[in-house]
Design an enzyme around this catalytic site. Structure first.
Site, PDB file in Angstrom:
ATOM      1  N   HIS A   1      -3.794  -4.529  -0.473  1.00 33.87           N
ATOM      2  CA  HIS A   1      -3.442  -5.159   0.813  1.00 33.87           C
ATOM      3  C   HIS A   1      -3.563  -6.676   0.694  1.00 33.87           C
ATOM      4  CE1 HIS A   1      -3.217  -1.621   3.465  1.00 33.87           C
ATOM      5  NE2 HIS A   1      -4.126  -1.107   2.668  1.00 33.87           N
TER       6      HIS A   1
ATOM      7  N   GLU B   1      -2.724  -8.816   2.835  1.00 33.57           N
ATOM      8  CA  GLU B   1      -3.132  -9.351   4.144  1.00 33.57           C
ATOM      9  C   GLU B   1      -4.630  -9.210   4.385  1.00 33.57           C
ATOM     10  OE1 GLU B   1      -2.598  -5.006   4.988  1.00 33.57           O
ATOM     11  OE2 GLU B   1      -1.720  -6.471   3.618  1.00 33.57           O
TER      12      GLU B   1
ATOM     13  N   CYS C   1       0.837  -1.201   0.000  1.00 25.67           N
ATOM     14  CA  CYS C   1       0.000   0.000   0.000  1.00 25.67           C
ATOM     15  C   CYS C   1       0.877   1.257   0.000  1.00 25.67           C
ATOM     16  CB  CYS C   1      -0.998  -0.037   1.153  1.00 25.67           C
ATOM     17  SG  CYS C   1      -2.307   1.206   0.973  1.00 25.67           S
TER      18      CYS C   1
END
Length: 201
Positions: free
Chosen positions: A183, A185, A79
């Protein structure tokens, strides 16, 4: 061991949890020795470009990042962590980025019917055989939150793009340096595969 760089910015815990879920040993740290000892390094990021660069310089983490990059250690920016790897950003005029890669960070242009920031799921257009995207087919969906986007100078380093008001370089790879505007994650099984591919480098 994967070091997650802590500069008082970024969603460190969600990155750590995703890596732990994959069975990877990782540590959140700003300790130079720990970062230098690590096999791989991740630079997460949320917030503004100028504030993040100011924090990195305050803790002298910009120096260790350049050292790690020069050692050819696998390095992943996530990011804002992607944006910081470039020369600078329209978000913070006059603030120099880490400039490990060439390109500019621009504000997503206003377009009727589209909200800025771009928050939500977008499908990636994969290209140039990015190592982060091994074992992913078609146009995998990943999660974005951003108002600024990358326009890389070298098309050959771009491994994934999206269209959102403009043509956005969503992931890059050059030698040992990898970065995602999205992202991983927070991107479900696709994101876990991307992090797993990074961990296996």
């Amino acid at each position: 061991m994967i070091a997650i760089i802590d500069y008082d910015a970024g969603n460190l815990k969600s990155v750590e949890k995703a890596l732990q879920f994959l069975g990877q040993e990782c540590v959140i740290t700003r300790d130079f020795h720990e970062i230098e000892k690590a096999d791989k390094v991740i630079l997460p990021g949320v917030g503004s470009f100028g504030d993040a660069m100011s924090q990195l310089r305050k803790f002298e983490l910009d120096k260790v990042i350049h050292e790690v990059a020069a050692e050819q250690k696998p390095f992943l920016g996530i990011c804002l962590g992607l944006q910081l790897l470039f020369e600078g950003s329209e978000e913070s005029e006059g603030v120099e980025g880490l400039h490990l890669l060439d390109g500019e960070i621009l504000r997503i242009p206003e377009q009727e019917g589209l909200k800025i920031p771009n928050i939500g799921w977008n499908s990636l257009d994969l290209q140039n055989n990015g190592r982060l995207f091994e074992n992913l087919n078609g146009n995998p969906f990943v999660y974005f939150v951003h108002s600024y986007y990358l326009k890389a100078r070298e098309e050959s380093i771009v491994k994934a793009t999206i269209e959102y008001s403009t043509h956005i370089h969503a992931s890059v790879e050059k030698d040992n340096i990898f970065a995602c505007q999205f992202h991983p994650e927070k991107s479900g099984t696709v994101g876990l595969q991307i992090l797993s591919n990074f961990a296996k480098l």
